[in-house]
Structures are given as C-alpha cells and as structure tokens.
Design a protein around this motif. Sequence first.
Motif, PDB file in Angstrom:
ATOM      1  N   PRO A 119       0.810  -1.203  -0.035  1.00 33.61           N
ATOM      2  CA  PRO A 119      -0.144  -0.082  -0.057  1.00 33.61           C
ATOM      3  C   PRO A 119       0.813   1.278  -0.035  1.00 33.61           C
ATOM      4  CG  PRO A 119      -0.165  -1.078   1.991  1.00 33.61           C
ATOM      5  CD  PRO A 119       0.660  -1.927   1.217  1.00 33.61           C
ATOM      6  N   GLN A 120       0.252   2.443  -0.650  1.00 39.44           N
ATOM      7  CA  GLN A 120       1.224   3.725  -0.685  1.00 39.44           C
ATOM      8  C   GLN A 120       0.876   4.254   0.605  1.00 39.44           C
ATOM      9  OE1 GLN A 120       2.838   4.618  -3.319  1.00 39.44           O
ATOM     10  NE2 GLN A 120       2.447   2.675  -4.410  1.00 39.44           N
ATOM     11  N   ALA A 121       1.979   5.158   1.019  1.00 39.95           N
ATOM     12  CA  ALA A 121       2.020   5.537   2.335  1.00 39.95           C
ATOM     13  C   ALA A 121       1.682   7.110   2.274  1.00 39.95           C
ATOM     14  CB  ALA A 121       3.581   5.517   2.875  1.00 39.95           C
ATOM     15  N   GLY A 122       1.449   7.599   1.096  1.00 43.85           N
ATOM     16  CA  GLY A 122       0.914   8.813   0.925  1.00 43.85           C
ATOM     17  C   GLY A 122       2.070   9.713   0.423  1.00 43.85           C
ATOM     18  N   PHE A 123       1.761  11.141   0.592  1.00 45.72           N
ATOM     19  CA  PHE A 123       2.696  12.340   0.326  1.00 45.72           C
ATOM     20  C   PHE A 123       3.980  12.169   1.278  1.00 45.72           C
ATOM     21  CE2 PHE A 123       3.947  16.796   0.786  1.00 45.72           C
ATOM     22  CZ  PHE A 123       4.336  16.876  -0.655  1.00 45.72           C
ATOM     23  N   LEU A 124       3.757  11.789   2.424  1.00 49.09           N
ATOM     24  CA  LEU A 124       5.194  11.756   3.398  1.00 49.09           C
ATOM     25  C   LEU A 124       5.974  10.633   3.659  1.00 49.09           C
ATOM     26  CD1 LEU A 124       3.468  14.106   6.151  1.00 49.09           C
ATOM     27  CD2 LEU A 124       4.941  14.851   4.157  1.00 49.09           C
ATOM     28  N   SER A 125       6.061   9.801   2.413  1.00 51.42           N
ATOM     29  CA  SER A 125       6.708   8.539   2.533  1.00 51.42           C
ATOM     30  C   SER A 125       8.274   8.884   2.525  1.00 51.42           C
ATOM     31  CB  SER A 125       6.500   8.006   1.202  1.00 51.42           C
ATOM     32  OG  SER A 125       7.092   8.520  -0.056  1.00 51.42           O
ATOM     33  N   PRO A 126       8.972   8.041   3.163  1.00 52.96           N
ATOM     34  CA  PRO A 126      10.114   8.327   3.384  1.00 52.96           C
ATOM     35  C   PRO A 126      11.142   8.701   2.168  1.00 52.96           C
ATOM     36  CG  PRO A 126       9.640   6.169   4.613  1.00 52.96           C
ATOM     37  CD  PRO A 126       8.493   6.804   3.658  1.00 52.96           C
ATOM     38  N   MET A 127      10.672   8.132   1.031  1.00 57.54           N
ATOM     39  CA  MET A 127      11.391   8.542  -0.239  1.00 57.54           C
ATOM     40  C   MET A 127      11.281   9.985  -0.624  1.00 57.54           C
ATOM     41  SD  MET A 127      13.431   6.092  -1.061  1.00 57.54           S
ATOM     42  CE  MET A 127      13.889   6.419  -2.683  1.00 57.54           C
ATOM     43  N   ASN A 128      10.085  10.371  -0.312  1.00 50.88           N
ATOM     44  CA  ASN A 128       9.636  11.712  -0.750  1.00 50.88           C
ATOM     45  C   ASN A 128      10.364  12.852   0.264  1.00 50.88           C
ATOM     46  OD1 ASN A 128       8.101  11.147  -2.906  1.00 50.88           O
ATOM     47  ND2 ASN A 128       6.212  11.237  -1.813  1.00 50.88           N
ATOM     48  N   LEU A 129      10.427  12.369   1.552  1.00 52.07           N
ATOM     49  CA  LEU A 129      11.105  13.348   2.440  1.00 52.07           C
ATOM     50  C   LEU A 129      12.465  13.254   2.373  1.00 52.07           C
ATOM     51  CD1 LEU A 129       9.316  12.186   5.767  1.00 52.07           C
ATOM     52  CD2 LEU A 129       8.945  14.197   4.510  1.00 52.07           C
ATOM     53  N   LEU A 130      13.118  12.192   1.967  1.00 53.57           N
ATOM     54  CA  LEU A 130      14.765  12.260   1.476  1.00 53.57           C
ATOM     55  C   LEU A 130      14.775  13.064   0.282  1.00 53.57           C
ATOM     56  CD1 LEU A 130      17.344  11.007   2.125  1.00 53.57           C
ATOM     57  CD2 LEU A 130      16.942   9.104   0.359  1.00 53.57           C
ATOM     58  N   LEU A 131      13.800  12.817  -0.767  1.00 55.05           N
ATOM     59  CA  LEU A 131      14.053  13.744  -2.033  1.00 55.05           C
ATOM     60  C   LEU A 131      13.810  15.396  -1.692  1.00 55.05           C
ATOM     61  CD1 LEU A 131      14.186  13.729  -5.125  1.00 55.05           C
ATOM     62  CD2 LEU A 131      11.587  13.569  -5.111  1.00 55.05           C
ATOM     63  N   PHE A 132      12.893  15.527  -0.971  1.00 57.94           N
ATOM     64  CA  PHE A 132      12.895  16.992  -0.621  1.00 57.94           C
ATOM     65  C   PHE A 132      13.990  17.863   0.350  1.00 57.94           C
ATOM     66  CE2 PHE A 132       8.074  16.276  -1.080  1.00 57.94           C
ATOM     67  CZ  PHE A 132       8.059  17.054  -2.277  1.00 57.94           C
ATOM     68  N   ALA A 133      14.652  16.632   1.252  1.00 59.15           N
ATOM     69  CA  ALA A 133      15.726  17.077   2.078  1.00 59.15           C
ATOM     70  C   ALA A 133      16.900  17.290   1.146  1.00 59.15           C
ATOM     71  CB  ALA A 133      15.990  16.076   2.996  1.00 59.15           C
ATOM     72  N   MET A 134      17.265  16.244  -0.012  1.00 57.34           N
ATOM     73  CA  MET A 134      18.395  16.695  -0.975  1.00 57.34           C
ATOM     74  C   MET A 134      18.145  18.010  -1.883  1.00 57.34           C
ATOM     75  SD  MET A 134      19.134  12.742  -1.887  1.00 57.34           S
ATOM     76  CE  MET A 134      20.178  13.163  -3.034  1.00 57.34           C
ATOM     77  N   PHE A 135      16.790  18.218  -2.104  1.00 55.05           N
ATOM     78  CA  PHE A 135      16.677  19.275  -3.061  1.00 55.05           C
ATOM     79  C   PHE A 135      16.727  20.527  -2.094  1.00 55.05           C
ATOM     80  CE2 PHE A 135      13.435  22.441  -4.575  1.00 55.05           C
ATOM     81  CZ  PHE A 135      13.981  22.240  -6.084  1.00 55.05           C
ATOM     82  N   GLY A 136      16.470  20.653  -0.867  1.00 55.98           N
ATOM     83  CA  GLY A 136      16.684  21.796  -0.235  1.00 55.98           C
ATOM     84  C   GLY A 136      18.267  22.029   0.182  1.00 55.98           C
ATOM     85  N   LEU A 137      18.914  20.729   0.408  1.00 56.04           N
ATOM     86  CA  LEU A 137      20.250  20.806   0.374  1.00 56.04           C
ATOM     87  C   LEU A 137      20.815  21.424  -0.612  1.00 56.04           C
ATOM     88  CD1 LEU A 137      22.773  20.139   2.640  1.00 56.04           C
ATOM     89  CD2 LEU A 137      22.884  18.086   1.408  1.00 56.04           C
ATOM     90  N   LEU A 138      20.536  21.075  -1.611  1.00 60.02           N
ATOM     91  CA  LEU A 138      21.150  21.617  -2.995  1.00 60.02           C
ATOM     92  C   LEU A 138      20.804  23.005  -3.277  1.00 60.02           C
ATOM     93  CD1 LEU A 138      22.400  20.905  -5.834  1.00 60.02           C
ATOM     94  CD2 LEU A 138      19.936  20.524  -6.466  1.00 60.02           C
TER      95      LEU A 138
END
Length: 146
Positions: A13-32
């Motif tokens: 089942p999908q975890a939704g918008f706040l899945s660990p992969m999405n959080l990691l992607l946003f964190a890497m984007f913010g760091l960049l």
Amino acid sequence: MSFSSILANDPAPQAGFLSPMNLLLFAMFGLLIFMMVRKQKKTKAAAQEQRSKLAPGVEMMTNFGLFGKVLAIDEEENKILLEISPGTTATVHRQTVAKIITAADEETIVPDDASSLTLNLDKASESVESVEDSIERLKNENNKDN
C-alpha cells in the motif's frame, strides 16, 4: 481483469505524500538549494573585496595573464587603464581582473639572477680555504684512498 481489481490486490500500500522516499527527495533538494545560495554569497563577497582593493597604483593580473599597474579606472564604462611596461598602456574591461597582487605576493617571487643565492665571500672569508689549502687537502684525501 479491471484496473480497480489490480489496485485492490496491490500487496504494497502507498504511504501517501510523506513517504520516506519523498522526504529524502525534498531534503536533498533543500540541501542543493542551500549549497547554491551559499556559494553565490561567497563569490559575491570575494568580488566585492576585490573591487574594494582595486585603485590606481595597484599591481594586478587579468584573466588572460596580462600583468600591469592600474593607472586609471573608468567607473561609467567599466574600463581600467593598465601600464604593462613603462610608457605602454592597455585598456581592459573591469571584469577581467583575476588577481590583485599584494606586497606579500611580491615577497615570494624568486629573483631572475642567482646572485642572491650565492655566498657573500667577503663575509665568509674565514671559512673559505685558499687555493693552496684546497690542493693540499685533495692530495691528502687521494693518499688516504691508496
């Protein structure tokens, strides 16, 4: 088999918008973005420091390796008048300034001649042996080998 039956049988089942992969992607984007802004601020500060040091009488180097002394700066047209040798001038754009040469930079320059690297024989005359003493020493060393 319909599309809805495939989704109903989906074992993960999908975890939704706040899945660990999405959080990691946003964190890497913010760091960049943070790193890009930080680099831009450092570059801007270095350029401002270089502009503050630039004044008539200062030695400088351009991006294309031309060394000279600043004679005049035209702020309106962003031009610098350089004296590259006595009586020879060149006009360059202000953005071509690569390096301001300071007094500390000039101290590390190696002289063109070797006179400063040799011993001053007047001061070291006590430790310098005469020609006769050198010949005698070499004869003695040669006799020791036999």
